[in-house]
Design a protein around this motif. Sequence first.
Motif, PDB file in Angstrom:
ATOM      1  N   THR A 141       0.975  -1.244  -0.005  1.00 34.70           N
ATOM      2  CA  THR A 141       0.051  -0.073  -0.066  1.00 34.70           C
ATOM      3  C   THR A 141       0.847   1.155  -0.077  1.00 34.70           C
ATOM      4  OG1 THR A 141      -0.174   0.208   2.407  1.00 34.70           O
ATOM      5  CG2 THR A 141      -1.936  -1.194   1.324  1.00 34.70           C
ATOM      6  N   LEU A 142       0.276   2.403  -0.205  1.00 31.64           N
ATOM      7  CA  LEU A 142       0.999   3.622  -0.203  1.00 31.64           C
ATOM      8  C   LEU A 142       1.760   3.823   1.091  1.00 31.64           C
ATOM      9  CD1 LEU A 142      -1.307   6.121  -2.160  1.00 31.64           C
ATOM     10  CD2 LEU A 142       0.875   5.190  -3.151  1.00 31.64           C
ATOM     11  N   ALA A 143       1.031   3.293   2.211  1.00 34.16           N
ATOM     12  CA  ALA A 143       1.620   3.507   3.384  1.00 34.16           C
ATOM     13  C   ALA A 143       2.984   3.024   3.438  1.00 34.16           C
ATOM     14  CB  ALA A 143       0.776   2.943   4.430  1.00 34.16           C
ATOM     15  N   HIS A 144       3.425   1.924   2.521  1.00 31.16           N
ATOM     16  CA  HIS A 144       4.438   1.115   2.604  1.00 31.16           C
ATOM     17  C   HIS A 144       5.823   2.105   2.333  1.00 31.16           C
ATOM     18  CE1 HIS A 144       2.084  -2.393   3.218  1.00 31.16           C
ATOM     19  NE2 HIS A 144       2.744  -2.557   4.146  1.00 31.16           N
ATOM     20  N   GLY A 145       5.369   3.479   1.673  1.00 30.50           N
ATOM     21  CA  GLY A 145       6.215   4.290   1.094  1.00 30.50           C
ATOM     22  C   GLY A 145       6.442   5.395   1.803  1.00 30.50           C
ATOM     23  N   GLY A 146       5.811   5.591   3.070  1.00 36.02           N
ATOM     24  CA  GLY A 146       5.564   6.886   3.746  1.00 36.02           C
ATOM     25  C   GLY A 146       6.662   7.035   4.643  1.00 36.02           C
ATOM     26  N   GLY A 147       7.650   6.436   4.560  1.00 33.18           N
ATOM     27  CA  GLY A 147       9.027   6.758   5.664  1.00 33.18           C
ATOM     28  C   GLY A 147       8.588   6.200   7.063  1.00 33.18           C
ATOM     29  N   GLY A 148       7.395   5.749   7.206  1.00 28.46           N
ATOM     30  CA  GLY A 148       7.056   5.468   8.694  1.00 28.46           C
ATOM     31  C   GLY A 148       7.140   4.014   9.200  1.00 28.46           C
ATOM     32  N   LYS A 149       6.169   3.676  10.216  1.00 24.18           N
ATOM     33  CA  LYS A 149       6.239   2.533  10.676  1.00 24.18           C
ATOM     34  C   LYS A 149       5.895   1.343   9.595  1.00 24.18           C
ATOM     35  CE  LYS A 149       4.787  -0.330  14.531  1.00 24.18           C
ATOM     36  NZ  LYS A 149       4.692  -1.566  13.512  1.00 24.18           N
ATOM     37  N   ALA A 150       4.968   1.393   8.762  1.00 23.89           N
ATOM     38  CA  ALA A 150       4.677   0.410   7.709  1.00 23.89           C
ATOM     39  C   ALA A 150       5.870   0.339   6.829  1.00 23.89           C
ATOM     40  CB  ALA A 150       3.470   0.821   6.834  1.00 23.89           C
ATOM     41  N   MET A 151       6.544   1.362   6.427  1.00 28.88           N
ATOM     42  CA  MET A 151       7.670   0.923   5.518  1.00 28.88           C
ATOM     43  C   MET A 151       8.741   0.445   6.189  1.00 28.88           C
ATOM     44  SD  MET A 151       9.909   3.937   3.140  1.00 28.88           S
ATOM     45  CE  MET A 151      11.161   4.327   4.375  1.00 28.88           C
ATOM     46  N   LYS A 152       9.191   0.685   7.367  1.00 27.65           N
ATOM     47  CA  LYS A 152       9.872  -0.125   8.130  1.00 27.65           C
ATOM     48  C   LYS A 152       9.683  -1.495   8.101  1.00 27.65           C
ATOM     49  CE  LYS A 152      12.208  -0.198  12.654  1.00 27.65           C
ATOM     50  NZ  LYS A 152      12.221  -1.620  12.730  1.00 27.65           N
ATOM     51  N   ASP A 153       8.423  -1.914   8.412  1.00 25.10           N
ATOM     52  CA  ASP A 153       7.977  -3.296   8.520  1.00 25.10           C
ATOM     53  C   ASP A 153       8.122  -4.002   7.363  1.00 25.10           C
ATOM     54  OD1 ASP A 153       7.129  -2.834  11.087  1.00 25.10           O
ATOM     55  OD2 ASP A 153       4.792  -2.499  10.602  1.00 25.10           O
ATOM     56  N   LEU A 154       7.862  -3.352   6.158  1.00 25.90           N
ATOM     57  CA  LEU A 154       8.049  -3.924   5.010  1.00 25.90           C
ATOM     58  C   LEU A 154       9.471  -4.261   4.656  1.00 25.90           C
ATOM     59  CD1 LEU A 154       6.478  -4.609   2.045  1.00 25.90           C
ATOM     60  CD2 LEU A 154       7.606  -2.487   1.278  1.00 25.90           C
ATOM     61  N   ILE A 155      10.088  -3.006   4.880  1.00 23.64           N
ATOM     62  CA  ILE A 155      11.800  -3.366   4.725  1.00 23.64           C
ATOM     63  C   ILE A 155      12.122  -4.450   5.427  1.00 23.64           C
ATOM     64  CG2 ILE A 155      13.961  -1.977   4.965  1.00 23.64           C
ATOM     65  CD1 ILE A 155      12.628   0.563   3.878  1.00 23.64           C
ATOM     66  N   ASP A 156      11.878  -4.475   6.643  1.00 22.46           N
ATOM     67  CA  ASP A 156      12.445  -5.472   7.779  1.00 22.46           C
ATOM     68  C   ASP A 156      11.919  -6.863   7.117  1.00 22.46           C
ATOM     69  OD1 ASP A 156      13.453  -3.748   9.163  1.00 22.46           O
ATOM     70  OD2 ASP A 156      12.077  -3.910  10.930  1.00 22.46           O
ATOM     71  N   ASP A 157      10.936  -6.970   6.821  1.00 18.58           N
ATOM     72  CA  ASP A 157      10.079  -8.278   6.427  1.00 18.58           C
ATOM     73  C   ASP A 157      10.505  -8.854   5.023  1.00 18.58           C
ATOM     74  OD1 ASP A 157       8.660 -10.671   7.281  1.00 18.58           O
ATOM     75  OD2 ASP A 157       7.268  -9.919   5.855  1.00 18.58           O
ATOM     76  N   VAL A 158      10.656  -7.855   4.390  1.00 19.45           N
ATOM     77  CA  VAL A 158      10.924  -8.467   2.954  1.00 19.45           C
ATOM     78  C   VAL A 158      12.355  -8.280   2.626  1.00 19.45           C
ATOM     79  CG1 VAL A 158      10.478  -8.088   0.342  1.00 19.45           C
ATOM     80  CG2 VAL A 158       8.508  -7.792   1.805  1.00 19.45           C
ATOM     81  N   PHE A 159      13.006  -7.190   2.755  1.00 15.44           N
ATOM     82  CA  PHE A 159      14.300  -6.984   2.481  1.00 15.44           C
ATOM     83  C   PHE A 159      15.185  -7.306   3.267  1.00 15.44           C
ATOM     84  CE2 PHE A 159      11.864  -4.018  -0.319  1.00 15.44           C
ATOM     85  CZ  PHE A 159      12.285  -4.619  -1.521  1.00 15.44           C
ATOM     86  N   ILE A 160      15.240  -6.993   4.598  1.00 15.34           N
ATOM     87  CA  ILE A 160      16.393  -7.438   5.393  1.00 15.34           C
ATOM     88  C   ILE A 160      16.318  -8.985   5.775  1.00 15.34           C
ATOM     89  CG2 ILE A 160      17.097  -6.936   7.923  1.00 15.34           C
ATOM     90  CD1 ILE A 160      17.437  -4.609   6.231  1.00 15.34           C
ATOM     91  N   SER A 161      15.054  -9.456   5.703  1.00 11.30           N
ATOM     92  CA  SER A 161      15.078 -10.882   6.049  1.00 11.30           C
ATOM     93  C   SER A 161      15.777 -11.600   4.956  1.00 11.30           C
ATOM     94  CB  SER A 161      13.678 -11.231   6.327  1.00 11.30           C
ATOM     95  OG  SER A 161      12.875 -11.370   5.169  1.00 11.30           O
ATOM     96  N   ALA A 162      15.547 -11.092   3.597  1.00 12.29           N
ATOM     97  CA  ALA A 162      16.086 -11.773   2.454  1.00 12.29           C
ATOM     98  C   ALA A 162      17.727 -11.456   2.463  1.00 12.29           C
ATOM     99  CB  ALA A 162      15.557 -11.288   1.073  1.00 12.29           C
TER     100      ALA A 162
END
Lengths: 355, 355
Positions: A21-42
């Motif tokens: 969602t757009l929230a995943h690009g907002g620089g806040g908590k949702a983005m941190k979660d997406l980055i942690d879960d998808v990219f950092i974990s990979a």
Amino acid sequence: MNMRPPPPKRVLGGVFIPTVTLAHGGGGKAMKDLIDDVFISAFAGAAPEVLEDQARFDLTMLATHGDRLAFTTDSFVVDPLFFPGGDIGKLAVYGTVNDLAVGGAKPLYLSCAVVIEEGMQVETLRRIALSMAEAVREAGVSIVTGDTKVVQRGACDKIFITTTGIGVIRPGLELGIDHVTPGDAILVNGLLGDHGAAILCARGDMELETSIESDCAALHGLIEVLLAAAPGTRCIRDATRGGVATVLNEIANASGVSIEIDEALTPLREEVRGFCEILGLDPLYLANEGKIVVVVPPEESAAALAALSGHALGQGSSIIGHAVRGEAGRVTMQTVFGGRRIVDMLVGEQLPRIC
Amino acid sequence: MNMRPPPPKRVLGGVFIPTVTLAHGGGGKAMKDLIDDVFISAFAGAAPEVLEDQARFDLTMLATHGDRLAFTTDSFVVDPLFFPGGDIGKLAVYGTVNDLAVGGAKPLYLSCAVVIEEGMQVETLRRIALSMAEAVREAGVSIVTGDTKVVQRGACDKIFITTTGIGVIRPGLELGIDHVTPGDAILVNGLLGDHGAAILCARGDMELETSIESDCAALHGLIEVLLAAAPGTRCIRDATRGGVATVLNEIANASGVSIEIDEALTPLREEVRGFCEILGLDPLYLANEGKIVVVVPPEESAAALAALSGHALGQGSSIIGHAVRGEAGRVTMQTVFGGRRIVDMLVGEQLPRIC
């Protein structure tokens, strides 16, 4: 009876969200979660504990590998995202690794910036991130910094990935497309046009069924072997967009020489040849993602060919022609029918979004 | 009568083409013409004669500036492309320069990768390239390598720009958002929220007329002055997406401290305050492109404030609060009404495509 539990649902920040969602690009908590879960974990292991806005590393550590830094960037917009032989993630890693390697650099660090379309499946994103992670492990490089943007539906087509690479060149190695002189031999490391043909087939517009797979691969290992065997190598270029024809034209122009190649010596898969005949395409302009054009002085051509051919990514290597005295920038090909035709620079677009 | 000749038509490769076509991304002649005409001519002086796929520079030259390399990347998808106070090109340069500078690095080299939508006006592209060129000159950095992709109409919204930066950090300088301890002072370098408010107004959806301009600026000069005056500085962050609130939360989390700020000390333009009241936005979450959050030990707070305030980009600097012992990651604000409220991390999206 063998009862298996259902696979656990993948979650972002503790909540199962199937799409970006757009929230995943907002620089806040949702983005941190997406980055942690998808990219950092990979990219696990490569990522630092505390995320700063920039990666930092010792110059002394870099200096042990060489004396010059190489720096290159590429955006990847390939369509479709997944195709026989690869996907946008692999391509984004290999493409930048190769752009470093063809300059003679040892690839070390990558950055990764993604622009994602709102509504993209998180599972698709995860597949791409895992593919990138596998590619960086295989290539022996690290993704050390990144950025994530999300744009509204329709403002981009699924995902674009920009990778930028840093590598180090060892002292004394001077490759350049303006270093070619008449008499130099021109080699390629195998069958041409597979990537372009695979992408075109994967789009499905042609309703052609083929087994052609993209040749996408990281070529720095092959190039290392080549440079050891042929230390006088003039230049190396990866024959991506615009194909071998465009690379040959760039070399001929930069060095002020003519280039003559021989169609009979140009390695082509039978299927790609047929595919090009049906569609009226010239395979010399088809994109490759695992093929390089190499120019070496004549006395090193046999050693270079042997080195390339002895590597897993150099099966089918061939000396396809030579630089000759003549009109600067002119590239011609001896055809199998006995004639000689001009191989011009690609004018216009053969196939958009090939990489 | 005063007869003026019409202005010469701008041409690409000898032919006047008003819009970008897919051919401009094909890797062939049209792409070379576009790059030469729009980018190389704009970045004149910085571009090498022979275009290789990677830039190369001496490590010894880098080493005279410091002992560690900083490396950072950002994609810019801001909408609209031009807004009061800046444009996507300026933002793409300053954003990456600032991401290097907040790590204490001297910014040196940038790469620039663009994804362009077919049909974009070449003149618009030229304006953006010229704006980037002006920004790099002003910031004292060079764009040394790049990439151009063109996607079909509708596959991206006009243009996305990804810049990646390399800088060098001098020996002994260790900034980190995990270095903050209770008692440290927290500063900002001026009025908050201008960029976010300017973009929102520029979109025109709100039918609000204001004179708010983006604060976008390169901050490495300001940061140099700050670090000279307050060498014990714990960390610096630019308060872009997610605003000051998000930065404070990241610092409090990484350092395991609480942070208390004071609304009365938080610099805000009267117009931005009014704008936020009308739209129900919290200015602490509005994006900035020329504002940093600085944390310094208490004994250096006065020197830091004086250094920031004495710089053109630090007018309106203020000590807005302190790190305190307490629940790790908790950020609170003393309101002007006498209460104390929690300043959480941004959940969701306040404003998409702000940068």
